[in-house]
Design a protein around this motif. Sequence first.
Motif, PDB file in Angstrom:
ATOM      1  N   LEU A  45    -106.809  60.100  30.401  1.00  0.00           N
ATOM      2  CA  LEU A  45    -106.354  60.870  29.246  1.00  0.00           C
ATOM      3  C   LEU A  45    -107.337  60.754  28.082  1.00  0.00           C
ATOM      4  CD1 LEU A  45    -102.508  60.147  29.354  1.00  0.00           C
ATOM      5  CD2 LEU A  45    -103.868  61.838  30.622  1.00  0.00           C
ATOM      6  N   SER A  46    -108.026  59.614  28.003  1.00  0.00           N
ATOM      7  CA  SER A  46    -109.064  59.450  26.963  1.00  0.00           C
ATOM      8  C   SER A  46    -110.197  58.639  27.573  1.00  0.00           C
ATOM      9  CB  SER A  46    -108.496  58.713  25.744  1.00  0.00           C
ATOM     10  OG  SER A  46    -108.437  57.316  26.017  1.00  0.00           O
ATOM     11  N   PHE A  47    -111.248  58.439  26.785  1.00  0.00           N
ATOM     12  CA  PHE A  47    -112.374  57.636  27.274  1.00  0.00           C
ATOM     13  C   PHE A  47    -112.223  56.157  26.874  1.00  0.00           C
ATOM     14  CE2 PHE A  47    -114.044  61.947  26.479  1.00  0.00           C
ATOM     15  CZ  PHE A  47    -114.412  62.273  27.770  1.00  0.00           C
ATOM     16  N   GLY A  48    -111.204  55.843  26.084  1.00  0.00           N
ATOM     17  CA  GLY A  48    -111.126  54.488  25.534  1.00  0.00           C
ATOM     18  C   GLY A  48    -112.225  54.269  24.511  1.00  0.00           C
ATOM     19  N   PHE A  87    -111.205  64.137  33.018  1.00  0.00           N
ATOM     20  CA  PHE A  87    -110.997  63.581  31.678  1.00  0.00           C
ATOM     21  C   PHE A  87    -110.317  64.638  30.814  1.00  0.00           C
ATOM     22  CE2 PHE A  87    -114.843  61.725  33.492  1.00  0.00           C
ATOM     23  CZ  PHE A  87    -114.639  60.369  33.308  1.00  0.00           C
ATOM     24  N   LEU A  88    -109.278  64.233  30.102  1.00  0.00           N
ATOM     25  CA  LEU A  88    -108.611  65.195  29.217  1.00  0.00           C
ATOM     26  C   LEU A  88    -109.069  65.046  27.761  1.00  0.00           C
ATOM     27  CD1 LEU A  88    -104.991  65.456  30.672  1.00  0.00           C
ATOM     28  CD2 LEU A  88    -107.059  66.749  31.247  1.00  0.00           C
ATOM     29  N   ASP A  89    -109.807  64.002  27.447  1.00  0.00           N
ATOM     30  CA  ASP A  89    -110.400  63.813  26.115  1.00  0.00           C
ATOM     31  C   ASP A  89    -109.343  63.975  25.007  1.00  0.00           C
ATOM     32  OD1 ASP A  89    -112.225  63.375  24.101  1.00  0.00           O
ATOM     33  OD2 ASP A  89    -113.227  65.320  24.305  1.00  0.00           O
ATOM     34  N   ALA A  90    -108.203  63.304  25.189  1.00  0.00           N
ATOM     35  CA  ALA A  90    -107.086  63.457  24.249  1.00  0.00           C
ATOM     36  C   ALA A  90    -107.153  62.470  23.077  1.00  0.00           C
ATOM     37  CB  ALA A  90    -105.768  63.278  24.997  1.00  0.00           C
ATOM     38  N   GLY A  91    -108.173  61.610  23.076  1.00  0.00           N
ATOM     39  CA  GLY A  91    -108.302  60.644  21.974  1.00  0.00           C
ATOM     40  C   GLY A  91    -107.489  59.383  22.233  1.00  0.00           C
ATOM     41  N   ASP A  92    -108.004  58.258  21.717  1.00  0.00           N
ATOM     42  CA  ASP A  92    -107.280  56.986  21.901  1.00  0.00           C
ATOM     43  C   ASP A  92    -107.157  56.250  20.568  1.00  0.00           C
ATOM     44  OD1 ASP A  92    -109.936  56.078  21.560  1.00  0.00           O
ATOM     45  OD2 ASP A  92    -109.618  54.359  22.859  1.00  0.00           O
ATOM     46  N   PRO A  94    -104.925  56.117  18.052  1.00  0.00           N
ATOM     47  CA  PRO A  94    -103.857  56.226  19.038  1.00  0.00           C
ATOM     48  C   PRO A  94    -104.054  57.379  20.026  1.00  0.00           C
ATOM     49  CG  PRO A  94    -103.200  57.362  17.047  1.00  0.00           C
ATOM     50  CD  PRO A  94    -104.592  56.845  16.810  1.00  0.00           C
ATOM     51  N   LEU A  95    -103.474  57.167  21.218  1.00  0.00           N
ATOM     52  CA  LEU A  95    -103.284  58.270  22.165  1.00  0.00           C
ATOM     53  C   LEU A  95    -101.965  58.929  21.753  1.00  0.00           C
ATOM     54  CD1 LEU A  95    -103.866  59.799  24.871  1.00  0.00           C
ATOM     55  CD2 LEU A  95    -102.616  57.975  26.024  1.00  0.00           C
ATOM     56  N   ARG A  96    -102.040  60.150  21.258  1.00  0.00           N
ATOM     57  CA  ARG A  96    -100.838  60.788  20.705  1.00  0.00           C
ATOM     58  C   ARG A  96    -100.092  61.580  21.771  1.00  0.00           C
ATOM     59  NH1 ARG A  96    -101.053  60.097  15.308  1.00  0.00           N
ATOM     60  NH2 ARG A  96    -103.130  59.893  14.384  1.00  0.00           N
ATOM     61  N   GLU A  97     -98.794  61.330  21.838  1.00  0.00           N
ATOM     62  CA  GLU A  97     -97.965  62.099  22.777  1.00  0.00           C
ATOM     63  C   GLU A  97     -97.720  63.490  22.188  1.00  0.00           C
ATOM     64  OE1 GLU A  97     -94.639  59.808  24.653  1.00  0.00           O
ATOM     65  OE2 GLU A  97     -95.407  58.218  23.365  1.00  0.00           O
ATOM     66  N   SER A  98     -97.889  64.493  23.018  1.00  0.00           N
ATOM     67  CA  SER A  98     -97.633  65.857  22.551  1.00  0.00           C
ATOM     68  C   SER A  98     -97.221  66.726  23.733  1.00  0.00           C
ATOM     69  CB  SER A  98     -98.894  66.451  21.908  1.00  0.00           C
ATOM     70  OG  SER A  98     -99.882  66.694  22.891  1.00  0.00           O
ATOM     71  N   ASP A  99     -96.488  67.814  23.425  1.00  0.00           N
ATOM     72  CA  ASP A  99     -96.087  68.754  24.469  1.00  0.00           C
ATOM     73  C   ASP A  99     -97.319  69.355  25.134  1.00  0.00           C
ATOM     74  OD1 ASP A  99     -93.511  68.226  23.819  1.00  0.00           O
ATOM     75  OD2 ASP A  99     -93.147  70.109  22.741  1.00  0.00           O
ATOM     76  N   GLU A 100     -98.357  69.571  24.320  1.00  0.00           N
ATOM     77  CA  GLU A 100     -99.576  70.197  24.843  1.00  0.00           C
ATOM     78  C   GLU A 100    -100.242  69.282  25.880  1.00  0.00           C
ATOM     79  OE1 GLU A 100    -103.101  69.551  23.306  1.00  0.00           O
ATOM     80  OE2 GLU A 100    -103.955  70.986  24.728  1.00  0.00           O
ATOM     81  N   LEU A 101    -100.303  67.981  25.562  1.00  0.00           N
ATOM     82  CA  LEU A 101    -100.949  67.054  26.502  1.00  0.00           C
ATOM     83  C   LEU A 101    -100.099  66.890  27.769  1.00  0.00           C
ATOM     84  CD1 LEU A 101    -103.217  65.148  27.236  1.00  0.00           C
ATOM     85  CD2 LEU A 101    -102.192  63.401  25.750  1.00  0.00           C
ATOM     86  N   VAL A 102     -98.777  66.824  27.596  1.00  0.00           N
ATOM     87  CA  VAL A 102     -97.894  66.753  28.770  1.00  0.00           C
ATOM     88  C   VAL A 102     -98.098  67.981  29.651  1.00  0.00           C
ATOM     89  CG1 VAL A 102     -95.478  66.778  29.539  1.00  0.00           C
ATOM     90  CG2 VAL A 102     -96.174  65.259  27.675  1.00  0.00           C
ATOM     91  N   ASP A 103     -98.236  69.138  29.020  1.00  0.00           N
ATOM     92  CA  ASP A 103     -98.455  70.382  29.780  1.00  0.00           C
ATOM     93  C   ASP A 103     -99.763  70.314  30.565  1.00  0.00           C
ATOM     94  OD1 ASP A 103     -97.764  73.261  30.353  1.00  0.00           O
ATOM     95  OD2 ASP A 103     -99.733  73.513  29.411  1.00  0.00           O
ATOM     96  N   ARG A 104    -100.786  69.744  29.967  1.00  0.00           N
ATOM     97  CA  ARG A 104    -102.066  69.621  30.691  1.00  0.00           C
ATOM     98  C   ARG A 104    -101.905  68.684  31.892  1.00  0.00           C
ATOM     99  NH1 ARG A 104    -106.441  67.954  26.444  1.00  0.00           N
ATOM    100  NH2 ARG A 104    -107.915  68.518  28.079  1.00  0.00           N
ATOM    101  N   ILE A 105    -101.086  67.656  31.736  1.00  0.00           N
ATOM    102  CA  ILE A 105    -100.852  66.740  32.866  1.00  0.00           C
ATOM    103  C   ILE A 105    -100.029  67.442  33.949  1.00  0.00           C
ATOM    104  CG2 ILE A 105     -99.921  64.486  33.545  1.00  0.00           C
ATOM    105  CD1 ILE A 105    -100.366  63.577  30.610  1.00  0.00           C
TER     106      ILE A 105
END
Length: 248
Positions: A45-48, A87-92, A94-105
């Motif tokens: 979800l992120s690169f750490g 890689f979804l490059d969602a940032g870490d 914080p790794l933020r929970e969002s509907d958009e990221l859940v949809d990508r998963i």
Amino acid sequence: MTENARAGDGPVLVVSAHAGDFVWRAAGAMALAASRGAKVCALCLSFGERGESARAWREGKKLDEIKAIRRQEAAKAARVLGAEIEFLDAGDYPLRESDELVDRIVRCFRQIEPAIVITHPLSDPYNPDHPAAARMTLHARVLAQAAGYDAPGEPLGAPPVFLFEPHQPEQCDFKPQVLLDITEVFDTKRRAMECLPAQQHMWDYYTELARRRGVQLRRNAGPNLGLPHDTMAEAYMRLYPQVTEVLR
Ligand SMILES: [Zn+2]
């Protein structure tokens, strides 16, 4: 045949909050599955880049540079394991929970159609990104099952979910319910770990952990005869009941 009976054939999807997590904690399972011909995919979800790249920050590297390094290292580790990586490059942090990221998963679930899902435990007081990744993975798994969910592909079945061992298991309510013998692929796991020099302190830690879990595997596999062995293992928890026709 039940979902669980088919599960050994793959595909295997490992959802990792940061680029290194899947290597320390599930590389043995991934290498084993790949060696048996299963498709294996790590989804980072992120690169750490902020939270698990301290050395690069101390060396004065910039954010984009650090992300590129971590991407390259994790991709190399995945290649060693015989796995694909996304890689979804969602940032870490914080790794933020969002509907958009859940949809990508969800879209990854629908595309990969995993027979097995592996992710973080739901509790980790040291690293909120890890349970956030687990929550989003579980949410996405359920949405991907819904016939009416608007994403390409077929609705997902019911792949069992395994939670890999966190860094400080006692603090994360982790119990080793499943001990996986990774002896035959441990050298591969070690080589994958060595692709991540940014976290060199982890190499020996996770080698020792595999040895300790290997001792426990042997103890749970039969009487303690005190014989020497070189069993290496990874520990997992199951989130859902095992579905089976035979108790074993
Ligand atoms: Zn992490």
